[in-house]
Scaffold this motif. Sequence first.
Motif, short mmCIF file in Angstrom:
data_model
loop_
_atom_site.label_atom_id
_atom_site.label_comp_id
_atom_site.label_asym_id
_atom_site.label_seq_id
_atom_site.Cartn_x
_atom_site.Cartn_y
_atom_site.Cartn_z
N VAL A 49 37.74 45.95 25.52
CA VAL A 49 37.35 46.68 26.50
C VAL A 49 38.49 44.41 27.30
O VAL A 49 39.12 44.86 28.09
CB VAL A 49 36.20 45.96 27.29
N GLY A 50 38.04 43.67 27.05
CA GLY A 50 39.45 42.66 27.57
C GLY A 50 37.72 41.63 28.34
O GLY A 50 37.76 42.27 28.73
N LEU A 51 38.59 40.09 27.34
CA LEU A 51 37.38 39.01 28.37
C LEU A 51 37.28 39.20 30.06
O LEU A 51 36.54 39.33 30.57
CB LEU A 51 37.72 37.63 27.98
N TRP A 52 38.50 39.63 30.86
CA TRP A 52 38.84 39.49 31.58
C TRP A 52 38.45 40.41 32.43
O TRP A 52 37.25 40.13 34.11
CB TRP A 52 40.29 39.57 32.11
N ARG A 53 38.53 41.47 32.26
CA ARG A 53 37.57 42.68 32.64
C ARG A 53 35.84 42.49 32.86
O ARG A 53 35.78 43.27 33.29
CB ARG A 53 38.26 44.44 31.69
N LEU A 54 35.93 41.93 31.64
CA LEU A 54 34.82 42.20 31.80
C LEU A 54 33.93 41.07 32.61
O LEU A 54 32.96 41.43 33.15
CB LEU A 54 34.39 41.57 29.78
N ALA A 55 34.38 39.83 32.58
CA ALA A 55 34.49 39.27 34.26
C ALA A 55 34.26 39.58 35.44
O ALA A 55 34.70 38.75 35.59
CB ALA A 55 34.60 37.29 32.76
N THR A 56 35.21 40.57 35.90
CA THR A 56 35.51 40.95 36.64
C THR A 56 35.51 42.08 37.29
O THR A 56 35.13 42.39 38.14
CB THR A 56 37.66 40.27 36.76
N VAL A 57 35.24 42.89 36.82
CA VAL A 57 35.56 44.49 37.10
C VAL A 57 33.80 44.28 37.30
O VAL A 57 32.83 44.53 37.14
CB VAL A 57 35.37 45.24 35.88
N GLY A 58 33.52 44.53 38.80
CA GLY A 58 32.38 45.13 38.91
C GLY A 58 31.81 43.91 39.46
O GLY A 58 30.63 44.12 40.12
N LEU A 59 32.41 42.77 40.05
CA LEU A 59 31.95 41.47 39.55
C LEU A 59 31.12 40.75 41.57
O LEU A 59 29.56 40.79 41.46
CB LEU A 59 32.22 39.56 40.03
N VAL A 60 31.93 41.35 42.29
CA VAL A 60 32.17 40.76 43.63
C VAL A 60 30.47 42.03 43.95
O VAL A 60 29.75 41.56 44.52
CB VAL A 60 32.97 41.07 44.71
N MET A 61 30.34 43.51 44.17
CA MET A 61 29.28 43.95 44.43
C MET A 61 28.44 43.62 43.71
O MET A 61 27.30 43.73 44.69
CB MET A 61 30.21 45.57 44.07
#
Length: 245
Positions: A187-199
């Motif tokens: 998945v990638g660490l960046w996508r894990l940390a950012t996808v869906g974070l704001v919501m």
Amino acid sequence: CLIFSFGKQGVVKFGLYEFLKDSFMNYVGKAAAIQHLSFIFLFAACVAELYADLALCPWEMLKVRIQTAPPGSFPTGFFAATARFWKERHENGFPWGSIEAVWSRQIPYTMAKFFVFETLVRTFYTLVFTAPKESYPPSTQLFVTVASGFLTGLVAAFVSHIPDTLFSLKAKPANAAKPYSQIIREVGLWRLATVGLVMRMIIVGCLTAIQWWTYDTMKQFMGLQTTSTLLKADPTAVPATYAPL
């Protein structure tokens, strides 16, 4: 399932946190408690969540299984899904097969939740509402609770986002046999940390504010003070015990 699981967990978590916090402060005395408030908040929250997750884990596993199962492949009713999950317990590890994953997500979340909340409440009553807390009406005290709760939810959601995402990905049948390290690579660490974070931060912020409002409203209804640890140093004496405010 969601209400049942988090209801059980919340009762254990909040009750045990208050008990451990006050017991530890009484044990070390006011002077030491003032010096080590951060540690006390974090320690009590960690231990409380450790035990609370034993009540949460079985139903969290079931909830995630229902959410991630392809349509029509798994029951969606609570009792039918529980019976099916129990029959498959040797394959899915029910009831505590995912306790390590739950701990990895919930313990950092709860430690941030209680530490940040207690710190924000102390800040409000130190910098904004500077009169004695008891002089403010219940509505003002609950305003402090709700504002602190919302801001706390933002921080707690940020801290726990990666473990929460990994837990959901691991529950998918395609990832069941994969170690967490492989899922992270794919998945990638960046996508894990950012996808869906704001919501998630907005949702958790609102839910945390409601949760703290409900808890402190119940305390007021029972004649207790809203949650706060407003210890101040006494230059003339050091009491042997701590009295919660």
